[in-house]
Write a protein that holds these residues in place. Structure first.
Motif, short mmCIF file in Angstrom:
data_model
loop_
_atom_site.label_atom_id
_atom_site.label_comp_id
_atom_site.label_asym_id
_atom_site.label_seq_id
_atom_site.Cartn_x
_atom_site.Cartn_y
_atom_site.Cartn_z
N THR A 98 7.22 -15.95 0.39
CA THR A 98 8.30 -15.60 1.31
C THR A 98 9.47 -16.51 0.99
N GLU A 99 10.49 -16.47 1.86
CA GLU A 99 11.67 -17.29 1.58
C GLU A 99 11.32 -18.77 1.56
N SER A 100 10.38 -19.13 2.40
CA SER A 100 10.11 -20.56 2.57
C SER A 100 9.01 -21.05 1.62
N SER A 101 7.88 -20.39 1.63
CA SER A 101 6.75 -20.95 0.88
C SER A 101 5.83 -19.83 0.41
N THR A 102 4.80 -20.23 -0.26
CA THR A 102 3.81 -19.25 -0.73
C THR A 102 2.53 -19.41 0.07
N PHE A 103 1.92 -18.28 0.35
CA PHE A 103 0.67 -18.28 1.09
C PHE A 103 -0.39 -17.59 0.26
N PRO A 104 -1.58 -18.14 0.25
CA PRO A 104 -2.65 -17.44 -0.49
C PRO A 104 -3.29 -16.37 0.37
N PHE A 105 -3.40 -15.19 -0.19
CA PHE A 105 -4.12 -14.10 0.45
C PHE A 105 -5.40 -13.86 -0.31
N ARG A 106 -6.40 -13.38 0.37
CA ARG A 106 -7.61 -13.00 -0.34
C ARG A 106 -7.86 -11.52 -0.07
N VAL A 107 -8.07 -10.78 -1.13
CA VAL A 107 -8.29 -9.35 -0.96
C VAL A 107 -9.66 -8.99 -1.50
N LYS A 108 -10.33 -8.12 -0.77
CA LYS A 108 -11.63 -7.64 -1.24
C LYS A 108 -11.55 -6.11 -1.27
N LEU A 109 -11.74 -5.57 -2.47
CA LEU A 109 -11.64 -4.12 -2.63
C LEU A 109 -13.02 -3.56 -2.89
N LEU A 110 -13.37 -2.54 -2.12
CA LEU A 110 -14.64 -1.87 -2.33
C LEU A 110 -14.38 -0.43 -2.73
N TYR A 111 -14.95 -0.03 -3.84
CA TYR A 111 -14.77 1.34 -4.30
C TYR A 111 -16.05 2.10 -4.00
N GLY A 112 -16.05 2.72 -2.82
CA GLY A 112 -17.29 3.39 -2.42
C GLY A 112 -17.57 4.64 -3.23
N ASP A 113 -16.50 5.38 -3.57
CA ASP A 113 -16.69 6.59 -4.35
C ASP A 113 -16.66 6.22 -5.82
N LEU A 114 -17.76 6.46 -6.51
CA LEU A 114 -17.81 6.05 -7.91
C LEU A 114 -16.97 6.92 -8.82
N ASP A 115 -16.52 8.05 -8.31
CA ASP A 115 -15.71 8.89 -9.20
C ASP A 115 -14.23 8.83 -8.85
N ARG A 116 -13.84 7.76 -8.14
CA ARG A 116 -12.42 7.59 -7.88
C ARG A 116 -12.01 6.21 -8.34
N SER A 117 -10.76 6.11 -8.77
CA SER A 117 -10.32 4.79 -9.21
C SER A 117 -9.51 4.08 -8.16
N LEU A 118 -9.47 4.61 -6.93
CA LEU A 118 -8.81 3.91 -5.84
C LEU A 118 -9.88 3.44 -4.86
N PRO A 119 -9.64 2.30 -4.22
CA PRO A 119 -10.70 1.77 -3.35
C PRO A 119 -10.82 2.58 -2.06
N THR A 120 -12.04 2.55 -1.49
CA THR A 120 -12.24 3.18 -0.19
C THR A 120 -12.03 2.17 0.93
N GLU A 121 -12.05 0.89 0.54
CA GLU A 121 -11.91 -0.13 1.57
C GLU A 121 -11.15 -1.30 0.97
N ALA A 122 -10.10 -1.71 1.61
CA ALA A 122 -9.34 -2.85 1.12
C ALA A 122 -9.10 -3.78 2.28
N SER A 123 -9.66 -4.95 2.22
CA SER A 123 -9.46 -5.90 3.32
C SER A 123 -8.71 -7.10 2.78
N VAL A 124 -7.53 -7.31 3.34
CA VAL A 124 -6.71 -8.45 2.95
C VAL A 124 -6.82 -9.49 4.05
#
Lengths: 351, 362
Positions: free
Chosen positions: A227-253
């Protein structure tokens, strides 16, 4: 021999020696004669070989002359009756062109994604994968047509659930089987491509603590949000439940608790962004937002004109309308056309 | 050694166990001098600044001493020492003999999202429920490989850190690679823990063993080069062919035969590098087929015979047999089926009703 021995022993020995000498000389003479005969024989045979060779060359020359004469005679007679033979020649040329076109089409058919070739016992399918305008690996399936149909060999990675898909579709609907398998493989290479691209090109943003698995259907990492002031660490966990799709079914930031509220809603937007957009594109928007905060979306270059591009792995295949050939350039440029690329094949008749 | 330990205890940073220090020292001594900095960096326990200050002096003993000193300052425990051992064995994995084990699902299930923490917990719990005195450590590497190190002890003795068992597992694959440890009595427990932790139903030992772990992975993960019939031509590989000064009058009589051998060889083995195996063993349990004159051996008994092929690189050697003229092409399918069937230990029994020997998989 006995009387010689009884008479004078030395004479007997001498006469024996003489006899032996005479015998040796006779043998030597005989051997020389034999050798000479052999040499004469060899020379005779060599002469015969040369003679036969000359005869063969003569006959060959005669045959070729006759063939040429025949050809000339044919031409002479055919020049009188013009239309029919040239029509035949034309037909043959047309057929040849058709065969070559079909062969060339078969050769490039793998670009469609699913192609195959008949083998003695069945079919060998080739599933080519592509993602984001890049052609990636090809996987093969050697199928034997027996009752029941079975897969003899394959090069599909072990973590793709091939057995499960085969058990479901192979016996009943081969097309559906191939389509499902192709979707799985394409999705897997897509996910892998996104993860590798991210690690390679956006390493400045990433924080570390990479977690992934063989199928690339679970991905977790840290990244920095500035941001303007500082940097913050985010942690993201992506779960791809559908094996035939390349987009995740669940994304938790997730981020630490002591962050301003604006960042919390940013986390929510990021979460939805990851769900709807490919990873590297999402980070591309982050990067653009970081560089020029006012600019929302860059312009997409419009590919128009005579030439259309298809990037394929390590090189570029350029299909040019103006020329009737296609050239292959070896280049390792990272430039890709965003969005889908269309390619059109033109195979000229003269080729 | 005890003196060193006592010396260490007085240093700043806290106490370190004498056995741990000795273990670290011995591990560092095993490493060739040129690899020591890279190995310590991959270990990631010692601070980078101190590592750079560590100079690789002529005597390895001195380097080992310096490393132990650094570890003592940073209070290394057995966990860190075990991780160092894992990193050492990962770098020099081809020193051990690896056996492949295959796991099968009891019931067909969906491909689960692999949770590393849950895996570790289940694995530890299963082993520690039977045996308290074990040291279990995990490390995940870049190529999705999970290395598990288990040092076994008994109810009375502490774990023997010098004879640890290593297991390599790739998530979402049904294969595990175990390095043969001398003590086989703990193997059933290990197998049990593996299937419990990875949600499989059954495990069995495959007849596939080699020194080269990567080649074993290539074979079972189907990453090795196989030839498939396709329409699209593969890009030709550049080969250094010296221009031959051929007298046009010289005709190679067996040129077509040589080309046929090359073609057949390429169909069977493919173009790429072969997986590296060292042995192929064939145990014959067939009847002895003799001419009617020799009646020494009873025809009722099977003639027990063991044929073992060994080579620094067996499959490349087999690939070059036919072009070298030492064998007929195509080679016997018993030899060429090794990567496809993923085994290099065979038992050949009689095929019922036919005189030829057949393959039987146990």
């Amino acid at each position: 021999m006995a009387e010689a021995a009884a008479g004078n022993p030395e004479e007997g020995v001498l006469s024996r020696l003489e006899k032996l000498e005479a015998r040796a000389r006779a043998l030597a003479l005989k051997q020389e004669e034999a050798e000479q005969q052999q040499r004469q024989e060899v020379a005779r045979l060599r002469a015969r070989i040369r003679q036969l060779r000359r005869r063969r060359d003569e006959l060959k020359g005669k045959v070729s002359l006759q063939q040429a004469a025949l050809g000339r005679r044919e031409e002479a007679t055919s020049s009188g009756a013009e239309p029919v033979p040239t029509a035949r020649v034309q037909e043959r040329a047309l057929l040849q062109w058709k065969v070559e076109t079909v062969e060339a089409m078969l050769r490039v058919f793998y670009l469609t994604g699913i192609s195959g070739k008949l083998t003695e016992r069945g079919v060998c399918f080739c599933l080519s994968t592509a993602y984001d305008g890049n052609y990636l690996d090809s996987y093969y399936l050697d199928i034997v047509i027996t009752q029941p149909v079975r897969i003899h060999r394959h090069s599909v990675p072990i973590f793709i659930p091939l057995k499960r898909i085969a058990a479901k579709y192979l016996q009943t609907d081969v097309r559906c089987f191939l389509a499902t398998l192709s979707a799985h493989l394409n999705a897997y290479v897509g996910r892998k491509y996104q993860a590798d691209y991210l690690q390679k090109h956006f390493s400045a943003f990433l924080g570390g603590h990479w977690q992934k698995n063989s199928l690339y259907n679970m991905l977790a990492f840290n990244y920095d949000v500035t941001t303007e002031s500082s940097t913050f660490p985010f942690r993201v966990k992506l779960l791809y439940g559908d094996l035939d799709r390349s987009l995740p079914t669940e994304a938790s930031v997730s981020c630490k608790e002591d962050v301003p509220a604006s960042l919390l809603e940013k986390a929510a937007t990021h979460s939805s962004l990851f769900m709807n957009m490919a990873l590297h594109k999402a980070f591309d928007t982050f990067r653009k937002a970081a560089e020029t905060p006012d600019n929302t979306e860059g312009t997409v270059p419009h590919w128009a004109g005579q030439e259309t591009f298809l990037t394929a792995g390590m090189g570029h295949l350029r299909f040019s309308k103006s020329q009737a050939t296609w050239m292959r350039e070896i280049g390792t440029s990272e430039h890709q056309a965003p969005g889908l690329c269309h390619g059109q094949l033109y195979l000229a008749p003269e080729h | 050694m005890a003196a060193r330990g006592r010396r260490g205890r007085g240093a700043a940073g806290g106490a370190m166990d004498v056995t741990v220090a000795e273990f670290i020292r011995r591990t560092v001594l095993k490493v060739p001098r040129s690899h020591i900095p890279a190995l310590l960096q991959a270990w990631g326990f010692l601070p980078a600044a101190r590592l750079q200050a560590l100079d690789v002096r002529p005597l390895k003993e001195a380097i080992a001493e310096a490393v132990v000193q650094l570890c003592q300052e940073n209070s290394a425990s057995i966990k860190e020492a075990a991780v160092l051992d894992i990193v050492y064995n990962h770098t020099f994995q081809n020193k051990r003999v690896w056996t492949v084990y295959q796991m099968t699902k009891a019931t067909g299930g969906e491909t689960d999202i692999f949770d590393f923490t849950a895996f570790k917990r289940k694995f530890k719990r299963r082993i520690q429920s039977s045996l308290i005195n074990v040291t279990i450590n995990f490390k995940e590497f870049e190529d999705n490989a999970i290395w598990i190190r288990i040092a076994w002890g008994t109810s009375y003795t502490k774990p023997n850190q010098y004879k640890a068992t290593y297991v390599v597992y790739h998530s979402q694959t049904p294969y595990a690679f175990i390095s043969k440890s001398i003590n086989r009595s703990n193997l059933p427990l290990l197998c049990q823990a593996l299937i419990v932790a990875s949600n499989y139903g059954d495990i069995r030992e495959m007849e596939l063993r080699s020194h080269c772990l990567d080649s074993l992975k290539d074979i079972v993960f189907k990453r090795y080069s196989q030839t498939f019939q396709t329409h699209h031509p593969k890009p030709l590989q550049e080969r250094n062919v010296a221009p031959e000064n051929v007298d046009p009058r010289l005709i190679q009589e067996d040129k077509s035969e040589k080309e046929r051998i090359q073609r057949v060889n390429q169909e069977v083995f493919g173009d790429g590098p072969q997986p590296k195996l060292e042995f192929a063993q064939y145990k014959l349990e067939t009847m002895f087929k003799s001419s009617p004159k020799m009646v020494n051996v009873s025809e009722r008994e099977s003639f027990r015979c063991l044929v073992k092929f060994s080579s620094p690189h067996l499959l490349e050697a087999l690939k070059s047999l036919a072009p070298a003229g030492m064998a007929d092409a195509p080679l016997s399918p018993l030899l060429t089926c090794i990567p496809h069937k993923a085994r290099n230990y065979f038992k050949i029994k009689e095929r019922k009703g036919v005189l030829a020997a057949g393959l039987v998989s146990p």
